[in-house]
Structures are given as structure tokens and as C-alpha cells.
Write a protein that holds these residues in place. Structure first.
Motif, PDB file in Angstrom:
ATOM      1  N   ASP A   1       4.441  -3.553  -2.352  1.00  0.00           N
ATOM      2  CA  ASP A   1       5.158  -2.636  -1.548  1.00  0.00           C
ATOM      3  C   ASP A   1       4.655  -3.074  -0.182  1.00  0.00           C
ATOM      4  N   GLN A   2       5.591  -3.283   0.775  1.00  0.00           N
ATOM      5  CA  GLN A   2       5.276  -3.741   2.390  1.00  0.00           C
ATOM      6  C   GLN A   2       5.463  -2.433   2.986  1.00  0.00           C
ATOM      7  N   THR A   3       5.856  -1.221   2.599  1.00  0.00           N
ATOM      8  CA  THR A   3       5.555  -0.003   3.433  1.00  0.00           C
ATOM      9  C   THR A   3       4.540   0.301   3.476  1.00  0.00           C
ATOM     10  N   ASN A   4       4.091   1.005   4.827  1.00  0.00           N
ATOM     11  CA  ASN A   4       2.756   1.403   5.094  1.00  0.00           C
ATOM     12  C   ASN A   4       2.590   2.867   5.113  1.00  0.00           C
ATOM     13  N   THR A   5       3.284   3.511   4.031  1.00  0.00           N
ATOM     14  CA  THR A   5       2.921   5.069   3.834  1.00  0.00           C
ATOM     15  C   THR A   5       2.256   5.359   2.617  1.00  0.00           C
TER      16      THR A   5
ATOM     17  N   ASP B 292      -0.783  10.193   6.240  1.00  0.00           N
ATOM     18  CA  ASP B 292      -0.237   8.953   7.186  1.00  0.00           C
ATOM     19  C   ASP B 292      -0.341   9.198   8.380  1.00  0.00           C
TER      20      ASP B 292
ATOM     21  N   ARG C 126      -2.454   6.374  10.651  1.00  0.00           N
ATOM     22  CA  ARG C 126      -1.799   5.905  12.015  1.00  0.00           C
ATOM     23  C   ARG C 126      -2.800   5.838  13.064  1.00  0.00           C
TER      24      ARG C 126
ATOM     25  N   GLN D   9      -5.421   3.473  12.322  1.00  0.00           N
ATOM     26  CA  GLN D   9      -4.968   2.065  12.497  1.00  0.00           C
ATOM     27  C   GLN D   9      -5.348   1.870  13.787  1.00  0.00           C
TER      28      GLN D   9
ATOM     29  N   VAL E  96      -3.351   4.427   2.562  1.00  0.00           N
ATOM     30  CA  VAL E  96      -2.309   3.667   3.370  1.00  0.00           C
ATOM     31  C   VAL E  96      -3.150   2.242   3.384  1.00  0.00           C
ATOM     32  N   SER E  97      -2.370   1.278   3.313  1.00  0.00           N
ATOM     33  CA  SER E  97      -3.165  -0.117   3.645  1.00  0.00           C
ATOM     34  C   SER E  97      -3.384  -0.369   5.033  1.00  0.00           C
ATOM     35  N   PRO E  98      -4.619  -0.679   5.162  1.00  0.00           N
ATOM     36  CA  PRO E  98      -5.389  -1.036   6.550  1.00  0.00           C
ATOM     37  C   PRO E  98      -4.719  -2.430   6.914  1.00  0.00           C
ATOM     38  N   VAL E  99      -4.259  -2.671   8.214  1.00  0.00           N
ATOM     39  CA  VAL E  99      -3.638  -3.966   8.612  1.00  0.00           C
ATOM     40  C   VAL E  99      -4.697  -4.622   9.409  1.00  0.00           C
TER      41      VAL E  99
END
Length: 189
Positions: free
Chosen positions: A3-7, A21, A25, A28, A83-86
Motif C-alpha cells: 500500500d503506497q498511501t500514507n494514511t 493522520d 503529518r 513527518q 502511518v509509514s514514516p518517510v
């Protein structure tokens, strides 16, 4: 495919997914800023020269380590919120709202002047993030406030080199990191 969404599909108990979320954000943005800060501090560590080289060189490594630890704590909190940390360089550069650090090889006082501006920006944004999370998530708010203690301490270490006996900061009124570096250099004579 992942899954590439970041929610978040989930978050911590007692927090809505929407609030999770929102907090993620905010975090992030702090992750990007702290990652940039720890890389900038290491850059200064490698590029500082002049009579105060060793003092500044050695002062920065503990700051680098502490800020790197902050990035890990922020990234893990984002993941805890679902959520996935970038943390990729490209994502950081694409998302940042500040300019890259400009100084390369420069005197200790010039780098410290520039770092005064850098720390002001990071701390101001961290304080805003703490205020923005105060009503949403006590754990995240506590994390950010804890970081502020260290960030403000490190800023004081930098400013102590820029302060006159009368309490004036040589970079006062600077409008950019390069302007602060210039003011610090001129004040040092």
C-alpha cells in the motif's frame, strides 16, 4: 504490491484515525526538519576551520547523535500511529520549505552564526508542532516538548559563542543563514 498511501488503517487507542493522520503529518514535517538538522550539523563538523575548530568540532558530535535519536523517536511515533514514516532523501528535499545550508569550509564563528539561524527555524517549527498536538495527542506533545529541551540547550551552546559580555547576540536581526554568518564574522573582527 504494498500500500503506497500514507494514511492510517489504524492508530493508537482513544485517538481517531483522522487525528492519528493529522498528528502523523505534523510529525513527518518534524522528521524532515530533524533529519536535515542532523545532516547539517555533521556537515558543519566536517567543514569548520579556524582557531576555535576543535571546540566547535567536538561540541557538534553529541548534538548530531542527540538529533539523530530524535529522528528515530519521531519516525517510530509516526509508525505507532499507523502511518509509514518517510525518510528518503528525495522525499525530504521535495517536502522541505527551507533552503539548503549554504556554507562549506568556513570559520567556526561563521558556521555558528549560520547555525543560530538554523536552530531558530527548527525550534520555532518544533514549538508550533508541540502547540498543534497539545489538544490531539499527549504522547506526541510530550515527545516534542522533550526534544525542545535539548534543541534549546544546543541553541544556547551555539549562541554562547555569539554573545558579547553585554548580552548582545552578534546575529541579532539577521535575515538568513548567510547574513547571520556575515554578522558573526564581522562582530568577531
Amino acid at each position: 504490491m504494498a500500500d503506497q498511501t500514507n494514511t492510517a488503517r489504524y492508530t493508537v487507542p482513544s485517538l481517531s484515525r483522522e487525528d492519528g493522520d493529522t498528528v502523523a503529518r505534523i510529525l513527518q514535517e518534524r522528521l524532515n526538519s530533524l533529519t536535515d538538522l542532523h545532516l547539517t550539523l555533521k556537515h558543519v563538523h566536517w567543514n569548520v576551520v579556524g582557531p576555535h575548530f576543535i571546540a566547535v568540532h567536538e561540541m557538534l558530535d553529541p548534538q548530531v547523535d542527540a538529533v539523530r535519536g530524535m529522528t528515530d523517536a519521531v519516525a517510530e511515533r509516526i509508525a505507532t500511529l499507523g502511518v509509514s514514516p518517510v525518510g528518503t532523501p528525495g522525499a525530504l528535499v521535495a517536502a522541505r520549505t527551507w533552503e539548503d545550508y549554504h556554507l562549506r569550509r568556513a570559520t567556526a564563528i561563521e558556521h555558528l552564526g549560520a547555525l543560530d539561524e538554523v536552530y531558530q527555524g527548527v525550534i520555532s517549527a518544533h514549538r508550533k508542532a508541540a502547540a498543534d498536538t497539545a489538544e490531539l495527542d499527549d504522547v506526541t506533545n510530550d515527545l516534542l516538548i522533550g526534544h525542545l529541551h535539548d534543541l534549546e540547550l544546543f541553541h544556547w551552546f551555539v549562541r554562547a559563542h555569539l554573545e558579547s559580555a553585554g548580552g548582545e547576540i552578534s546575529t541579532s536581526g539577521a535575515t538568513s543563514e548567510l547574513d547571520a554568518a556575515r554578522r558573526a564574522r564581522e562582530s568577531a573582527g
